[in-house]
Design an enzyme around this catalytic site. Sequence first.
Site, PDB file in Angstrom:
ATOM      1  N   HIS A 128     -33.415 -28.931  15.805  1.00 20.64           N
ATOM      2  CA  HIS A 128     -32.460 -30.019  15.594  1.00 20.64           C
ATOM      3  C   HIS A 128     -31.080 -29.427  15.412  1.00 20.64           C
ATOM      4  CE1 HIS A 128     -30.686 -33.677  14.006  1.00 20.64           C
ATOM      5  NE2 HIS A 128     -31.704 -34.289  14.553  1.00 20.64           N
ATOM      6  N   ASP A 164     -39.603 -36.403  16.379  1.00 23.09           N
ATOM      7  CA  ASP A 164     -40.445 -36.720  17.537  1.00 23.09           C
ATOM      8  C   ASP A 164     -41.809 -36.054  17.487  1.00 23.09           C
ATOM      9  OD1 ASP A 164     -38.539 -38.311  18.935  1.00 23.09           O
ATOM     10  OD2 ASP A 164     -37.390 -36.472  19.215  1.00 23.09           O
TER      11      ASP A 164
HETATM   12  N1  COA Z   1     -38.378 -24.439  21.022  1.00 21.32           N
HETATM   13  C1  COA Z   1     -38.043 -23.136  21.141  1.00 21.32           C
HETATM   14  N2  COA Z   1     -36.830 -22.645  20.894  1.00 21.32           N
HETATM   15  C2  COA Z   1     -35.887 -23.507  20.504  1.00 21.32           C
HETATM   16  C3  COA Z   1     -36.148 -24.883  20.360  1.00 21.32           C
HETATM   17  C4  COA Z   1     -37.446 -25.337  20.624  1.00 21.32           C
HETATM   18  N3  COA Z   1     -37.753 -26.646  20.530  1.00 21.32           N
HETATM   19  N4  COA Z   1     -35.024 -25.508  19.973  1.00 21.32           N
HETATM   20  C5  COA Z   1     -34.075 -24.562  19.878  1.00 21.32           C
HETATM   21  N5  COA Z   1     -34.603 -23.354  20.212  1.00 21.32           N
HETATM   22  C6  COA Z   1     -33.894 -22.068  20.224  1.00 21.32           C
HETATM   23  C7  COA Z   1     -33.071 -21.943  21.490  1.00 21.32           C
HETATM   24  O1  COA Z   1     -33.819 -21.359  22.540  1.00 21.32           O
HETATM   25  C8  COA Z   1     -31.928 -21.080  21.021  1.00 21.32           C
HETATM   26  O2  COA Z   1     -32.420 -19.763  20.920  1.00 21.32           O
HETATM   27  P1  COA Z   1     -31.448 -18.506  21.245  1.00 21.32           P
HETATM   28  O3  COA Z   1     -30.342 -18.600  20.234  1.00 21.32           O
HETATM   29  O4  COA Z   1     -32.342 -17.335  21.052  1.00 21.32           O
HETATM   30  O5  COA Z   1     -30.988 -18.707  22.652  1.00 21.32           O
HETATM   31  C9  COA Z   1     -31.693 -21.551  19.582  1.00 21.32           C
HETATM   32  O6  COA Z   1     -32.946 -22.064  19.150  1.00 21.32           O
HETATM   33  C10 COA Z   1     -30.643 -22.640  19.476  1.00 21.32           C
HETATM   34  O7  COA Z   1     -31.040 -23.702  20.341  1.00 21.32           O
HETATM   35  P2  COA Z   1     -30.064 -24.697  21.048  1.00 21.32           P
HETATM   36  O8  COA Z   1     -30.818 -25.425  22.113  1.00 21.32           O
HETATM   37  O9  COA Z   1     -28.803 -23.993  21.455  1.00 21.32           O
HETATM   38  O10 COA Z   1     -29.711 -25.628  19.818  1.00 21.32           O
HETATM   39  P3  COA Z   1     -29.031 -27.020  19.894  1.00 21.32           P
HETATM   40  O11 COA Z   1     -28.518 -27.320  18.549  1.00 21.32           O
HETATM   41  O12 COA Z   1     -28.076 -27.104  21.032  1.00 21.32           O
HETATM   42  O13 COA Z   1     -30.281 -27.954  20.280  1.00 21.32           O
HETATM   43  C11 COA Z   1     -32.069 -29.394  20.325  1.00 21.32           C
HETATM   44  C12 COA Z   1     -30.922 -28.829  19.470  1.00 21.32           C
HETATM   45  C13 COA Z   1     -32.708 -30.557  19.574  1.00 21.32           C
HETATM   46  C14 COA Z   1     -31.533 -29.899  21.656  1.00 21.32           C
HETATM   47  C15 COA Z   1     -33.107 -28.268  20.582  1.00 21.32           C
HETATM   48  O14 COA Z   1     -33.628 -27.823  19.358  1.00 21.32           O
HETATM   49  C16 COA Z   1     -34.219 -28.689  21.515  1.00 21.32           C
HETATM   50  O15 COA Z   1     -34.053 -28.629  22.741  1.00 21.32           O
HETATM   51  N6  COA Z   1     -35.367 -29.159  20.964  1.00 21.32           N
HETATM   52  C17 COA Z   1     -36.434 -29.657  21.803  1.00 21.32           C
HETATM   53  C18 COA Z   1     -36.181 -31.099  22.191  1.00 21.32           C
HETATM   54  C19 COA Z   1     -36.370 -32.056  21.045  1.00 21.32           C
HETATM   55  O16 COA Z   1     -37.365 -32.029  20.342  1.00 21.32           O
HETATM   56  N7  COA Z   1     -35.383 -32.947  20.892  1.00 21.32           N
HETATM   57  C20 COA Z   1     -35.433 -33.976  19.882  1.00 21.32           C
HETATM   58  C21 COA Z   1     -34.396 -33.741  18.844  1.00 21.32           C
HETATM   59  S1  COA Z   1     -34.589 -34.893  17.505  1.00 21.32           S
END
Ligand code: COA
Length: 377
Positions: free
Chosen positions: A260, A314
């Site tokens: 998140h 979720d």
């Molecule tokens: N599984 C594995 N790794 C994850 C992850 C997940 N669900 N969510 C984040 N990470 C990792 C990323 O790969 C990244 O790693 P790195 O720094 O080694 O490259 C790091 O954590 C930061 O992730 P990032 O996607 O840049 O964070 P964000 O703040 O932009 O994204 C979300 C937040 C919610 C988009 C992201 O956590 C995600 O894609 N989650 C899965 C989708 C989901 O469940 N969404 C519902 C949100 S309520």
Amino acid sequence: MSDKFAAGLEDVVVAQSAICFIDGKRGQLVYRGYDIDDLATHSTFEEVAYLLWHGNLPSAAKLQTQHQEITEAMHLPDSILGIMKLLPKDTHPMRVLEVAVAALGTLDAQGEDNSEAANRAKATRLLAQLALVTTAWNRLRNGLEVLKPNANQNFAWNFLYLLTGKEPDEYAAKTFDVALILHADHELNASTFSARVTAATLSDMHSAIVSAIGTLKGPLHGGANEQVMNMLSAIGSVDNVEPWMTKLLSEKKKVMGFGHRVYKTKDPRAKILEKMSEELGKRTGQPQWFEISKKVEEIFQPTVAAKGIYPNVDFFSASAYHVMDIPHDLFTPIFACSRVAGWTAHLLEQYANNRLFRPASEYIGNTGLKWKPVNER
Ligand code: COA
């Protein structure tokens, strides 16, 4: 790189709001001053919608008036049902919501009226109509009759009844009501932001809600709950979690339902949904979906703990909705049916104190090029 650049607008404050507070480090979520645990334990979704819209809890009389307004608005004009019947039966319900809400805007007598009174009335109608579109779509695509709500029952009960045609038992209706409370608002999440951006141009409420639905649809936002269920179905059994996760981790793929932007600890909504999923699994004789989810958490979470990644809203909602016999592609529309309370509350706040959103980008493209005729390129 400009020192003002913030990828994904992370930590950039772009609004002042009195609706929702999140403490991402402590895992706290508060609507209008009330902690989510307190509301999930004692309140109802209809009461929470009132709270979000008005800023205070309603009297019994006000709650009853709002209940009547919502139930009366729970119908769809024949022309909207006609449009829905023209759509291919395999259209994703989130796309149906986009189409139907845009079409409802054309029929709403106050569609272009941006006064506060009109917007409050439209918020009530939209809350009722999104539920109708979602449930009616499921009935239409299965060749079933679209049903009418029971005015003596609340929104959650009616949603399940309009979806299945069966009167839900007390536990199912109560559990679903709590799930709606948990999804009703979440500060400046992507879909709420996109609704506010649209409204800030002084576009109308229906247009802003269409923007929000389109934004919620993505798998990084509301679409994650459907993806979680796809993953649980693909895993299939508790015994298969370990090999499945080993493969997924070696491919360095994201696990949907984890992570998140704001929470760096377990999402407080996930804690409540986890209990619901476990209890529903036991009651329906399908404990395996909760057990698979728990095993995924046990194996995956320690591998990403250092990055502050935990289950989000979720993750456990997927298994909870699945054992309630809710079709998987309705998980995200149900999120929308609840979040529309928060979206519209934010829109009322935006219209009341508006300034156009217009951020800047840092230009990193070419400069000084000279145009050449097509035969010289
Ligand atoms: N599984 C594995 N790794 C994850 C992850 C997940 N669900 N969510 C984040 N990470 C990792 C990323 O790969 C990244 O790693 P790195 O720094 O080694 O490259 C790091 O954590 C930061 O992730 P990032 O996607 O840049 O964070 P964000 O703040 O932009 O994204 C979300 C937040 C919610 C988009 C992201 O956590 C995600 O894609 N989650 C899965 C989708 C989901 O469940 N969404 C519902 C949100 S309520």
